[in-house]
Design a protein around this motif. Structure first.
Motif, PDB file in Angstrom:
ATOM      1  N   ASP A  82      -9.666   7.660   3.003  1.00 41.81           N
ATOM      2  CA  ASP A  82     -10.824   7.347   2.179  1.00 41.81           C
ATOM      3  C   ASP A  82     -10.750   5.927   1.609  1.00 41.81           C
ATOM      4  O   ASP A  82     -11.779   5.261   1.437  1.00 41.81           O
ATOM      5  CB  ASP A  82     -10.990   8.381   1.054  1.00 41.81           C
ATOM      6  CG  ASP A  82      -9.720   8.569   0.247  1.00 41.81           C
ATOM      7  OD1 ASP A  82      -8.663   8.105   0.683  1.00 41.81           O
ATOM      8  OD2 ASP A  82      -9.796   9.193  -0.833  1.00 41.81           O
ATOM      9  N   VAL A  83      -9.529   5.448   1.331  1.00 39.87           N
ATOM     10  CA  VAL A  83      -9.387   4.058   0.880  1.00 39.87           C
ATOM     11  C   VAL A  83      -9.647   3.109   2.051  1.00 39.87           C
ATOM     12  O   VAL A  83     -10.236   2.040   1.873  1.00 39.87           O
ATOM     13  CB  VAL A  83      -7.990   3.823   0.280  1.00 39.87           C
ATOM     14  CG1 VAL A  83      -7.877   2.399  -0.274  1.00 39.87           C
ATOM     15  CG2 VAL A  83      -7.694   4.830  -0.821  1.00 39.87           C
ATOM     16  N   HIS A 102     -11.630  -1.115 -11.902  1.00 42.75           N
ATOM     17  CA  HIS A 102     -12.390  -0.022 -12.530  1.00 42.75           C
ATOM     18  C   HIS A 102     -13.021  -0.518 -13.818  1.00 42.75           C
ATOM     19  O   HIS A 102     -12.629  -1.554 -14.365  1.00 42.75           O
ATOM     20  CB  HIS A 102     -11.484   1.193 -12.795  1.00 42.75           C
ATOM     21  CG  HIS A 102     -10.363   0.909 -13.768  1.00 42.75           C
ATOM     22  ND1 HIS A 102      -9.057   0.802 -13.372  1.00 42.75           N
ATOM     23  CD2 HIS A 102     -10.366   0.717 -15.120  1.00 42.75           C
ATOM     24  CE1 HIS A 102      -8.290   0.562 -14.423  1.00 42.75           C
ATOM     25  NE2 HIS A 102      -9.061   0.494 -15.502  1.00 42.75           N
ATOM     26  N   LYS A 147      -1.769   7.167  -3.944  1.00 40.93           N
ATOM     27  CA  LYS A 147      -3.142   7.137  -3.435  1.00 40.93           C
ATOM     28  C   LYS A 147      -4.167   7.107  -4.557  1.00 40.93           C
ATOM     29  O   LYS A 147      -5.145   6.365  -4.518  1.00 40.93           O
ATOM     30  CB  LYS A 147      -3.379   8.347  -2.539  1.00 40.93           C
ATOM     31  CG  LYS A 147      -4.837   8.583  -2.155  1.00 40.93           C
ATOM     32  CD  LYS A 147      -5.016   9.891  -1.424  1.00 40.93           C
ATOM     33  CE  LYS A 147      -6.484  10.203  -1.194  1.00 40.93           C
ATOM     34  NZ  LYS A 147      -7.249  10.350  -2.441  1.00 40.93           N
ATOM     35  N   GLU A 148      -3.937   7.912  -5.623  1.00 44.97           N
ATOM     36  CA  GLU A 148      -4.929   8.001  -6.691  1.00 44.97           C
ATOM     37  C   GLU A 148      -5.011   6.722  -7.518  1.00 44.97           C
ATOM     38  O   GLU A 148      -5.998   6.503  -8.217  1.00 44.97           O
ATOM     39  CB  GLU A 148      -4.619   9.193  -7.599  1.00 44.97           C
ATOM     40  CG  GLU A 148      -3.234   9.186  -8.228  1.00 44.97           C
ATOM     41  CD  GLU A 148      -2.190   9.856  -7.353  1.00 44.97           C
ATOM     42  OE1 GLU A 148      -1.100  10.163  -7.874  1.00 44.97           O
ATOM     43  OE2 GLU A 148      -2.471  10.064  -6.141  1.00 44.97           O
ATOM     44  N   PHE A 166      -9.778  -2.273  -6.000  1.00 49.19           N
ATOM     45  CA  PHE A 166     -11.187  -2.551  -6.288  1.00 49.19           C
ATOM     46  C   PHE A 166     -11.493  -2.666  -7.781  1.00 49.19           C
ATOM     47  O   PHE A 166     -12.593  -3.065  -8.155  1.00 49.19           O
ATOM     48  CB  PHE A 166     -12.064  -1.455  -5.670  1.00 49.19           C
ATOM     49  CG  PHE A 166     -11.822  -1.267  -4.202  1.00 49.19           C
ATOM     50  CD1 PHE A 166     -12.243  -2.213  -3.284  1.00 49.19           C
ATOM     51  CD2 PHE A 166     -11.128  -0.160  -3.729  1.00 49.19           C
ATOM     52  CE1 PHE A 166     -12.009  -2.049  -1.931  1.00 49.19           C
ATOM     53  CE2 PHE A 166     -10.887   0.010  -2.387  1.00 49.19           C
ATOM     54  CZ  PHE A 166     -11.317  -0.937  -1.474  1.00 49.19           C
ATOM     55  N   LYS A 191     -13.290   2.295   2.273  1.00 52.43           N
ATOM     56  CA  LYS A 191     -13.761   1.300   1.307  1.00 52.43           C
ATOM     57  C   LYS A 191     -13.317  -0.110   1.703  1.00 52.43           C
ATOM     58  O   LYS A 191     -14.045  -1.079   1.487  1.00 52.43           O
ATOM     59  CB  LYS A 191     -13.265   1.646  -0.093  1.00 52.43           C
ATOM     60  CG  LYS A 191     -13.875   2.919  -0.666  1.00 52.43           C
ATOM     61  CD  LYS A 191     -13.699   3.018  -2.169  1.00 52.43           C
ATOM     62  CE  LYS A 191     -14.574   1.997  -2.891  1.00 52.43           C
ATOM     63  NZ  LYS A 191     -14.566   2.206  -4.359  1.00 52.43           N
ATOM     64  N   GLU A 209      -6.794   2.824  -5.118  1.00 55.63           N
ATOM     65  CA  GLU A 209      -8.202   2.423  -5.127  1.00 55.63           C
ATOM     66  C   GLU A 209      -8.511   1.574  -6.346  1.00 55.63           C
ATOM     67  O   GLU A 209      -9.187   0.548  -6.263  1.00 55.63           O
ATOM     68  CB  GLU A 209      -9.089   3.676  -5.087  1.00 55.63           C
ATOM     69  CG  GLU A 209     -10.523   3.392  -4.691  1.00 55.63           C
ATOM     70  CD  GLU A 209     -11.307   4.659  -4.424  1.00 55.63           C
ATOM     71  OE1 GLU A 209     -12.543   4.564  -4.359  1.00 55.63           O
ATOM     72  OE2 GLU A 209     -10.687   5.742  -4.286  1.00 55.63           O
ATOM     73  N   SER A 210      -8.009   1.990  -7.506  1.00 51.16           N
ATOM     74  CA  SER A 210      -8.211   1.206  -8.727  1.00 51.16           C
ATOM     75  C   SER A 210      -7.512  -0.135  -8.635  1.00 51.16           C
ATOM     76  O   SER A 210      -8.038  -1.165  -9.075  1.00 51.16           O
ATOM     77  CB  SER A 210      -7.697   1.987  -9.941  1.00 51.16           C
ATOM     78  OG  SER A 210      -7.670   1.168 -11.087  1.00 51.16           O
ATOM     79  N   CYS A 220       0.818  -1.221   0.000  1.00 49.64           N
ATOM     80  CA  CYS A 220       0.000   0.000   0.000  1.00 49.64           C
ATOM     81  C   CYS A 220       0.849   1.267   0.000  1.00 49.64           C
ATOM     82  O   CYS A 220       0.384   2.323  -0.439  1.00 49.64           O
ATOM     83  CB  CYS A 220      -0.930  -0.001   1.217  1.00 49.64           C
ATOM     84  SG  CYS A 220      -2.038  -1.423   1.291  1.00 49.64           S
ATOM     85  N   LEU A 263     -14.335   1.223  -9.536  1.00 46.61           N
ATOM     86  CA  LEU A 263     -14.424   2.642  -9.850  1.00 46.61           C
ATOM     87  C   LEU A 263     -15.211   2.848 -11.143  1.00 46.61           C
ATOM     88  O   LEU A 263     -15.001   2.134 -12.122  1.00 46.61           O
ATOM     89  CB  LEU A 263     -13.023   3.244 -10.014  1.00 46.61           C
ATOM     90  CG  LEU A 263     -12.171   3.387  -8.749  1.00 46.61           C
ATOM     91  CD1 LEU A 263     -10.817   3.966  -9.109  1.00 46.61           C
ATOM     92  CD2 LEU A 263     -12.864   4.267  -7.732  1.00 46.61           C
TER      93      LEU A 263
END
Length: 452
Positions: A245-246, A210, A200-201, A208, A249, A204-205, A195, A262
């Motif tokens: 924020d991650v 996209h 960071k941007e 999870f 989720k 998430e992709s 991680c 996403l």
């Protein structure tokens, strides 16, 4: 008075253990093979079982598995072995052993483990099968590492989240891989995500997935790591560096068992065991507002702490020799290099800020750069990035290398005992922990060498 079963092919050890248990006020039945043990346990009800690991025919783990299959209620089983390893400890605990102890075992240790066993009403049930033993980086006879092996075995028997804690380089990913390898999910995927290494941007992709068009550059669909690990294990390494924020989720995925890629409003069900690892103090991070408290509670169902190498003196030489063997393996049967007494002494005195990872790198460097068969103290100093010391002034006395091996071993033992006591400021319990031995053994050694 408890009714106890002893299963061991060693006649002398079997009789000694029976005598010890009877002296503690218990009734014993002793048999010499795993098959006899299973048959006897099927006929009589026992309060606990002492089971040898290495036996001809049906070994201890096969006997334990047979007892699990045959008995409606498995009594606490204490597995004993003279040849402990990460793999057999993990497997014993995964299969439902109450404890896994190394021989020889003292009377006090027998009393202590039996008292704990008799307080247990049910044993841990096994689940699934494991592949071969590949736990080399988790080797070590120290008490600290044996506790890690036991925790891995207990955790491998279920699918709850696990939090692995420890300094950088201690082998947290090796713990996660061992959990996967010894679990019912062993034939399913193992996916690891660092991680802290992914912006960071993009994280998430990565986690999870996209759909096409979710953001600029998303020209196709990506399933993400949760879906890639479906049915298996996902390691979230360095989760303490994950953005809040991650984290939110991740919490939802753990609670609901589903992910939302996403750019999509459609959820996808996943069955993933999450193992989180970090070198950070997550409780402090919660207080500072950098980590979600609810996520910490969700992850910290089972925790395993990997001790730093400086707390595992007894493991340093076995690990170093393991890494030398592994480095030599691809070279077409070339024998591994050996460590001189001075090199071993330098390994034990080094602080190892990089832990097991640093030790592995140093041994690989020695294998590549040292041209002779035996690695000397000066070679090791260069591999550690230090200037070679004055060998004449700093080497052990010349007579260490004279005479027979037992005498040299005794001298090294005396040196290690004195050093551990000095580091522990005379605290014997702490000295025993540093050396990875039981206090009773420490007391005997101190008396033997006149250090008491």
């Amino acid at each position: 008075m408890a009714h106890l079963l002893i299963v061991d092919d060693d006649h002398a050890f079997r009789d000694t253990l029976a005598e010890t248990l009877q002296g503690l006020g218990h009734e014993t039945v002793a048999v010499a093979s795993g098959a006899e043990g299973v048959e006897t346990a099927s006929r009589e009800r026992f309060d606990a079982v002492f089971l040898d690991h290495r036996m001809p025919g049906m070994d201890g783990l096969q006997t334990l598995a047979a007892l699990q299959a045959r008995l409606a209620r498995l009594p606490p089983v204490i597995v004993l072995t003279a040849f402990s390893s990460a793999g057999n400890t993990i497997e014993a605990m995964r299969l439902g052993a109450f404890d896994h102890l190394a021989k020889p075992i003292s009377r006090d240790a027998v009393r202590e483990v039996l008292e704990r066993a008799l307080q247990q009403s049910t044993a841990v049930s096994p689940s699934g099968a494991a592949d071969g033993d590949d736990d080399g980086d988790l080797i070590g006879p120290s008490h600290a590492m044996r506790e890690v092996h036991k925790r891995i075995g207990l955790a491998a028997a279920n699918s709850m989240p696990v939090l692995v804690l420890g300094e950088t380089g201690t082998g947290k990913e090796m713990v996660a891989r061992a959990l996967h390898r010894h679990s019912a999910r062993a034939d399913r995927p193992f996916v690891a995500v660092n991680c802290s290494a992914i912006p960071k941007e993009l994280l998430e992709s990565e986690l999870f997935g996209h759909v096409r068009g979710a953001f600029t550059g998303a020209t196709g669909e990506r399933p993400g790591c949760f879906r890639a690990a479906d049915g298996g294990v996902l390691l979230l390494d360095e989760i303490g560096d994950m953005a809040l924020d991650v984290q939110a989720k991740i919490l939802r995925t753990l609670q609901e068992g589903e992910v939302t890629p996403l750019g999509s409003h459609r959820t996808v069900k996943v069955d993933v065991r999450v193992i989180a690892a970090t070198h950070r103090d997550l409780s402090a991070a919660v207080r500072e507002g950098h980590f979600r408290e609810d996520l910490l509670y969700r992850l910290d169902v089972l925790s395993i702490r990997m001790p730093p190498l400086r707390e595992r003196l007894a493991d340093i030489i076995p690990l170093a020799e393991h890494f030398l063997r592994r480095a030599a393996a691809p070279d077409g049967g070339e024998p591994p290099k050996a460590l001189s007494a001075d090199a071993a002494q330098r390994l034990l005195s080094h602080a190892w800020p990089g832990n097991v990872r640093e030790l592995r790198n140093v041994m690989e460097r020695c294998h590549a750069l040292v041209r002779h068969r035996v690695i000397g103290g000066a070679d090791l100093a260069i591999a550690l990035g230090a200037a070679p010391r004055d060998e004449a002034a700093d080497a052990p006395p010349a007579d260490w290398l004279d005479g027979e091996l037992p005498a040299a071993v005794e001298k090294l033992e005396r040196l290690m005992l004195a050093r551990a006591l000095a580091q522990a400021q005379g605290n014997r319990a702490e000295a025993a922990r540093r050396l990875g031995i039981h206090r009773q053994l420490l007391y005997r050694k101190l008396t033997q060498y006149g250090l008491d």
